[in-house]
Design an enzyme around this catalytic site. Structure first.
Site, short mmCIF file in Angstrom:
data_model
loop_
_atom_site.label_atom_id
_atom_site.label_comp_id
_atom_site.label_asym_id
_atom_site.label_seq_id
_atom_site.Cartn_x
_atom_site.Cartn_y
_atom_site.Cartn_z
N SER A 118 0.83 -1.21 0.00
CA SER A 118 0.00 0.00 0.00
C SER A 118 0.86 1.25 0.00
O SER A 118 0.37 2.33 -0.30
CB SER A 118 -0.86 0.05 1.26
OG SER A 118 -1.63 -1.09 1.38
N HIS A 139 -0.98 -2.52 -7.22
CA HIS A 139 -1.76 -2.21 -6.01
C HIS A 139 -3.25 -2.40 -6.29
O HIS A 139 -3.91 -1.52 -6.86
CB HIS A 139 -1.44 -0.76 -5.58
CG HIS A 139 -2.09 -0.35 -4.30
ND1 HIS A 139 -2.35 0.97 -3.98
CD2 HIS A 139 -2.52 -1.06 -3.24
CE1 HIS A 139 -2.91 1.03 -2.80
NE2 HIS A 139 -3.03 -0.19 -2.32
N GLU A 151 -3.66 0.25 -9.22
CA GLU A 151 -2.67 1.33 -9.30
C GLU A 151 -1.33 0.65 -9.63
O GLU A 151 -0.84 -0.18 -8.87
CB GLU A 151 -2.61 2.04 -7.93
CG GLU A 151 -1.91 3.37 -7.94
CD GLU A 151 -1.90 4.03 -6.54
OE1 GLU A 151 -2.02 3.33 -5.51
OE2 GLU A 151 -1.76 5.26 -6.50
N ASN A 189 -3.21 6.18 -1.58
CA ASN A 189 -3.12 6.35 -0.12
C ASN A 189 -2.57 7.71 0.30
O ASN A 189 -2.80 8.13 1.43
CB ASN A 189 -2.31 5.21 0.48
CG ASN A 189 -3.16 3.97 0.57
OD1 ASN A 189 -4.30 4.03 1.02
ND2 ASN A 189 -2.65 2.85 0.09
#
Ligand SMILES: NC(=O)c1ccc[n+]([C@@H]2O[C@H](COP(=O)([O-])OP(=O)(O)OC[C@H]3O[C@@H](n4cnc5c(N)ncnc54)[C@H](O)[C@@H]3O)[C@@H](O)[C@H]2O)c1
Length: 295
Positions: A118, A139, A151, A189
């Site tokens: 992450s 991701h 991602e 994130n």
């Protein structure tokens, strides 16, 4: 590519394995814990039954998906013959660096090594291998069989060829890949975690209660889930470790994790996976009940 190995059979690993197997790949799912593997296979079966009930797949497709899956407790056994390895083990830099050193020794130079991290630097993970051009971030979002986005994170040395192949592979799973560069938190994130942290600060400072904060964001911003419920869903330990990566990586106090989040992780209140976070969870019940600490 037809043969994939997935390392880590937790929340994300089972979803990644499910999705690849459903789209015809042979998947070796690897975990150090046999209990995680058993739980992952049971979860995949339950999720396939749900897809079947909604007529998104046929009974044949369910059987085919399960027959594409095999499980291993030894990395060396599981990665044999894999053309792509996706690491989805615990979000801990020591664990990931050790695994990539091991993969570097075990896998042929043609094998692509992806990580579902992450937030941990892809460039850092790649630096422990002899083939940093073959290392890339893939991701996936939770729950993997449902969420469209992948991602795709290019490390400093990831090659164009590997990036293109991974974009195509993501599309073969009917996902939408988005290419980004390797900076702390990437894009998803870097934007999401400060919002979750701010929601926790609002609770910590007594601006409003759990339900009120989540309701404002659900009804006011049309988010399908409030930020506190989402934090429980992701795992409060995962949220804390991502905020620490952002805080360390940018050296900016705006990313400092809220003390309430730190306390909750220390007390092992990790959200859904531990049965309590901002809400408390009873297996089999869908009712959202605010945890007793916040009533
Ligand atoms: N939870 C989320 O919503 C989410 C979303 C996107 C990405 N991620 C990332 O995905 C990765 C996995 O997260 P998760 O939520 O599935 O974690 P999890 O805690 O649910 O599962 C991790 C699994 O890894 C296994 N494991 C640990 N060390 C291992 C090793 N050396 N070899 C093999 N297996 C090992 C553990 O036994 C466990 O089953 C992390 O990098 C996380 O940041 C998580």
């Amino acid at each position: 590519m037809k043969n994939i190995a997935v390392i880590g059979a937790g929340t994300m690993g089972n979803g990644i394995a499910h999705t690849f197997a459903q789209f015809g790949y042979k998947v070796a799912l690897i975990d150090i814990a046999q209990t995680s593997l058993d739980k992952a296979v049971a979860t995949i079966e339950k999720n396939l039954d749900r897809q079947l009930a909604k007529e998104r797949i046929t009974a044949d497709e369910k059987a085919q998906t399960l027959s594409n899956l095999s499980t291993f407790t030894e990395v060396a056994e599981g990665v044999k013959g894999a053309e792509l390895v996706i690491e989805a083990a615990t979000e801990n830099i020591e664990i990931k660096l050790k695994l990539f050193q091991q993969l570097d020794e075990l896998c042929d130079a043609s094998v692509i090594l992806a990580t579902n991290t992450s937030s941990i630097s892809i460039t850092k993970i790649a630096s422990v291998t002899q083939c940093p051009d073959k290392v890339i971030g893939m991701h996936f979002m939770n729950p993997v069989p449902v969420m469209k986005l992948v991602e795709i994170i290019r490390g400093y040395e990831t090659s164009d060829e590997v990036t293109e192949l991974i974009m195509e592979t993501s599309e073969s799973l009917k996902k939408i890949p988005v290419e980004v560069n390797d900076y702390p938190g990437f894009v998803a994130n870097r934007i999401l975690m400060p919002m979750i942290n701010e929601a926790i600060y609002s609770l910590y400072e007594g601006v409003a209660g759990v339900n009120e904060i989540d309701t404002v964001m659900k009804l006011g911003m049309a988010h399908p889930m409030g930020p506190l419920q989402l934090a429980d869903f992701i795992g409060l330990d995962v949220c804390l470790s991502i905020l620490e990566v952002l805080h360390d990586g940018f050296g900016n106090p705006k990313y400092a994790p809220c003390p309430l989040l730190v306390n909750m992780v220390t007390a092992k209140k990790l959200g859904i996976k531990s049965g309590e976070g901002f809400y408390s969870y009873t297996p089999g019940s869908k009712e959202l009940v605010v945890a007793s600490n916040f009533k």
